[in-house]
Design a protein around this motif. Structure first.
Motif, mmCIF file in Angstrom:
data_model
loop_
_atom_site.group_PDB
_atom_site.id
_atom_site.type_symbol
_atom_site.label_atom_id
_atom_site.label_comp_id
_atom_site.label_asym_id
_atom_site.label_seq_id
_atom_site.Cartn_x
_atom_site.Cartn_y
_atom_site.Cartn_z
ATOM 1 N N ALA A 178 0.831 -1.207 0.000
ATOM 2 C CA ALA A 178 0.000 0.000 0.000
ATOM 3 C C ALA A 178 0.867 1.259 0.000
ATOM 4 C CB ALA A 178 -0.928 -0.009 1.212
ATOM 5 N N GLU A 179 1.979 1.222 0.727
ATOM 6 C CA GLU A 179 2.863 2.390 0.791
ATOM 7 C C GLU A 179 3.467 2.697 -0.572
ATOM 8 O OE1 GLU A 179 4.267 1.818 5.464
ATOM 9 O OE2 GLU A 179 5.482 0.993 3.827
ATOM 10 N N ARG A 180 3.922 1.675 -1.257
ATOM 11 C CA ARG A 180 4.522 1.872 -2.587
ATOM 12 C C ARG A 180 3.481 2.364 -3.591
ATOM 13 N NH1 ARG A 180 6.599 -3.652 -4.103
ATOM 14 N NH2 ARG A 180 7.378 -2.629 -5.989
ATOM 15 N N PHE A 181 2.275 1.794 -3.509
ATOM 16 C CA PHE A 181 1.216 2.204 -4.440
ATOM 17 C C PHE A 181 0.790 3.641 -4.160
ATOM 18 C CE2 PHE A 181 -3.361 1.607 -5.974
ATOM 19 C CZ PHE A 181 -3.017 1.745 -7.301
ATOM 20 N N SER A 182 0.687 3.999 -2.900
ATOM 21 C CA SER A 182 0.327 5.372 -2.536
ATOM 22 C C SER A 182 1.352 6.363 -3.083
ATOM 23 C CB SER A 182 0.238 5.491 -1.012
ATOM 24 O OG SER A 182 -0.037 6.821 -0.625
ATOM 25 N N GLU A 183 2.618 6.012 -2.961
ATOM 26 C CA GLU A 183 3.682 6.890 -3.478
ATOM 27 C C GLU A 183 3.618 7.016 -4.997
ATOM 28 O OE1 GLU A 183 7.124 4.954 -1.972
ATOM 29 O OE2 GLU A 183 6.771 5.593 0.118
ATOM 30 N N ALA A 184 3.321 5.908 -5.673
ATOM 31 C CA ALA A 184 3.223 5.936 -7.140
ATOM 32 C C ALA A 184 2.047 6.797 -7.592
ATOM 33 C CB ALA A 184 3.073 4.514 -7.679
ATOM 34 N N LEU A 185 0.922 6.697 -6.896
ATOM 35 C CA LEU A 185 -0.242 7.519 -7.239
ATOM 36 C C LEU A 185 0.062 8.998 -7.005
ATOM 37 C CD1 LEU A 185 -3.121 5.353 -5.716
ATOM 38 C CD2 LEU A 185 -2.709 5.786 -8.139
ATOM 39 N N ALA A 186 0.711 9.298 -5.901
ATOM 40 C CA ALA A 186 1.055 10.693 -5.605
ATOM 41 C C ALA A 186 1.981 11.257 -6.680
ATOM 42 C CB ALA A 186 1.707 10.787 -4.221
ATOM 43 N N ARG A 187 2.956 10.462 -7.120
ATOM 44 C CA ARG A 187 3.867 10.912 -8.185
ATOM 45 C C ARG A 187 3.102 11.175 -9.481
ATOM 46 N NH1 ARG A 187 7.310 6.844 -6.146
ATOM 47 N NH2 ARG A 187 6.694 5.436 -7.847
ATOM 48 N N ALA A 188 2.007 10.415 -9.689
ATOM 49 C CA ALA A 188 1.196 10.575 -10.906
ATOM 50 C C ALA A 188 0.202 11.722 -10.787
ATOM 51 C CB ALA A 188 0.465 9.273 -11.210
ATOM 52 N N GLY A 189 0.194 12.390 -9.628
ATOM 53 C CA GLY A 189 -0.693 13.531 -9.439
ATOM 54 C C GLY A 189 -2.097 13.153 -9.019
ATOM 55 N N VAL A 190 -2.291 11.900 -8.563
ATOM 56 C CA VAL A 190 -3.605 11.447 -8.113
ATOM 57 C C VAL A 190 -3.797 11.822 -6.645
ATOM 58 C CG1 VAL A 190 -5.070 9.421 -7.728
ATOM 59 C CG2 VAL A 190 -3.556 9.514 -9.728
ATOM 60 N N PRO A 191 -4.934 12.444 -6.285
ATOM 61 C CA PRO A 191 -5.201 12.687 -4.865
ATOM 62 C C PRO A 191 -5.342 11.348 -4.150
ATOM 63 C CG PRO A 191 -6.708 13.950 -6.267
ATOM 64 C CD PRO A 191 -6.009 12.956 -7.146
ATOM 65 N N VAL A 192 -4.482 11.074 -3.169
ATOM 66 C CA VAL A 192 -4.477 9.776 -2.511
ATOM 67 C C VAL A 192 -4.241 9.955 -1.019
ATOM 68 C CG1 VAL A 192 -2.013 9.477 -3.051
ATOM 69 C CG2 VAL A 192 -3.415 7.473 -2.470
ATOM 70 N N SER A 193 -4.920 9.147 -0.225
ATOM 71 C CA SER A 193 -4.673 9.124 1.212
ATOM 72 C C SER A 193 -4.561 7.674 1.656
ATOM 73 C CB SER A 193 -5.785 9.843 1.978
ATOM 74 O OG SER A 193 -7.049 9.305 1.669
ATOM 75 N N LEU A 194 -3.546 7.390 2.471
ATOM 76 C CA LEU A 194 -3.300 6.051 2.990
ATOM 77 C C LEU A 194 -3.483 6.063 4.498
ATOM 78 C CD1 LEU A 194 -2.225 3.130 3.033
ATOM 79 C CD2 LEU A 194 0.099 4.086 2.973
ATOM 80 N N HIS A 195 -4.355 5.188 4.986
ATOM 81 C CA HIS A 195 -4.562 5.030 6.420
ATOM 82 C C HIS A 195 -4.054 3.646 6.824
ATOM 83 C CE1 HIS A 195 -7.274 8.555 7.100
ATOM 84 N NE2 HIS A 195 -7.437 8.407 5.787
ATOM 85 N N THR A 196 -3.025 3.608 7.658
ATOM 86 C CA THR A 196 -2.536 2.342 8.187
ATOM 87 C C THR A 196 -3.196 2.108 9.542
ATOM 88 O OG1 THR A 196 -0.608 3.459 9.129
ATOM 89 C CG2 THR A 196 -0.355 2.478 6.956
ATOM 90 N N LEU A 197 -3.873 0.979 9.675
ATOM 91 C CA LEU A 197 -4.704 0.717 10.842
ATOM 92 C C LEU A 197 -4.111 -0.379 11.721
ATOM 93 C CD1 LEU A 197 -8.185 0.792 9.052
ATOM 94 C CD2 LEU A 197 -6.900 2.677 10.042
ATOM 95 N N GLU A 198 -4.520 -0.379 12.975
ATOM 96 C CA GLU A 198 -4.037 -1.366 13.942
ATOM 97 C C GLU A 198 -4.790 -2.680 13.745
ATOM 98 O OE1 GLU A 198 -1.559 -1.065 16.097
ATOM 99 O OE2 GLU A 198 -1.139 1.004 15.502
ATOM 100 N N GLY A 199 -4.376 -3.415 12.739
ATOM 101 C CA GLY A 199 -5.048 -4.667 12.450
ATOM 102 C C GLY A 199 -4.276 -5.476 11.439
ATOM 103 N N GLY A 200 -4.830 -6.661 11.111
ATOM 104 C CA GLY A 200 -4.224 -7.525 10.118
ATOM 105 C C GLY A 200 -4.946 -7.405 8.790
ATOM 106 N N HIS A 201 -5.191 -8.544 8.135
ATOM 107 C CA HIS A 201 -5.839 -8.495 6.823
ATOM 108 C C HIS A 201 -7.308 -8.110 6.942
ATOM 109 C CE1 HIS A 201 -5.859 -9.227 2.551
ATOM 110 N NE2 HIS A 201 -6.882 -10.067 2.660
#
Length: 251
Positions: A202-225
């Motif tokens: 998710a972190e890598r994909f979020s960074e790629a979207l941001a580089r492409a100019g896509v509005p993106v927000s990543l929330h990392t939560l206290e949990g598993g799958h």
């Protein structure tokens, strides 16, 4: 299933796609399409979102049409399953096209929400359907080759059986390498301790979207799958309330 209608639509190649949809209204509103995950072998497909109340809950609280599609090999959708590959993606596109044609749906306010393997396919769909209002992805992988290398033996066998292991097979399921084609605002939700889809996906994909100019927000939560509903709900509520808000007209 009171208040929910089941449809069988054509994928575009003669194959059947099962879709569940909440009632339409007299007013044109937005729509949200859910794409399920693996479901522990139960193969419920889109019916899962009916049985757990998600469709009615989202529809009533947001004032939108809510729908859920069954991936190939799940529910009443024709198989075989292809682990988020081209036929799964075609099924999702067919479901989106069906919703766009509904008189009560404002096709400019369409949200795609994929979970787990549904997130893999939904991310790829967003590289082709560029007029989505927003994209929500939970617990997905966006570099399939990397995910395969780091998966359990059981998951590796499933990927090999359903998808194959060629370069093309991996690329067809790896939105990370197509992020520049995505135009839709994206919300990523991911568990810090996910043992099926590592957080770095998710972190890598979020960074790629941001580089492409896509509005993106990543929330990392206290949990598993499987993400805790009490953490997910307020994030979704705030995001979807804003996304589905009517656009004010200037007189």
């Amino acid at each position: 299933m009171p208040g929910v209608t089941e449809h069988i639509i054509d994928r575009g190649d003669g194959a059947r796609v099962q879709l569940f949809q909440t009632p339409t209204s007299d007013q044109r509103n937005g729509a949200i399409l859910f794409v399920h995950g693996n479901q522990g072998g139960l193969l419920l497909g889109g019916r899962e979102a009916v049985d757990d109340g998600s469709l009615i809950r989202f529809s009533s609280r947001l004032g939108v049409t809510a729908a859920a599609v069954s991936q190939p090999g799940f529910g009443a959708s024709d198989g075989p399953a292809d682990f988020s590959g081209p036929t799964t993606q075609k099924s999702i596109v067919a479901a989106l096209d069906f919703l766009k044609r509904q008189p009560s749906v404002d096709s400019t306010r369409l949200v795609l929400y994929g979970n787990s393997r549904g997130a893999v396919a939904s991310a790829m769909v967003a590289t082709k359907v560029v007029d989505l209002k927003a994209l929500i992805l939970t617990g997905g992988v966006y570099d399939m080759r990397d995910a395969y290398k780091n998966s359990s033996r059981g998951l590796q066998q499933t990927i090999q059986k359903e998808a194959g292991l060629s370069d093309e097979d991996f690329l067809d399921r790896s939105a990370l390498y197509h992020a520049h084609n995505i135009r839709s605002e994206t919300l990523l939700l991911h568990g810090k301790y996910d043992d099926r889809a590592s957080i770095d996906q998710a972190e890598r994909f979020s960074e790629a979207l941001a580089r492409a100019g896509v509005p993106v927000s990543l929330h990392t939560l206290e949990g598993g799958h499987r993400l805790p509903r009490e953490q997910v709900t307020p994030i979704l509520r705030d995001f979807l309330t804003r996304v589905f808000a009517p656009v004010a007209t200037v007189h």
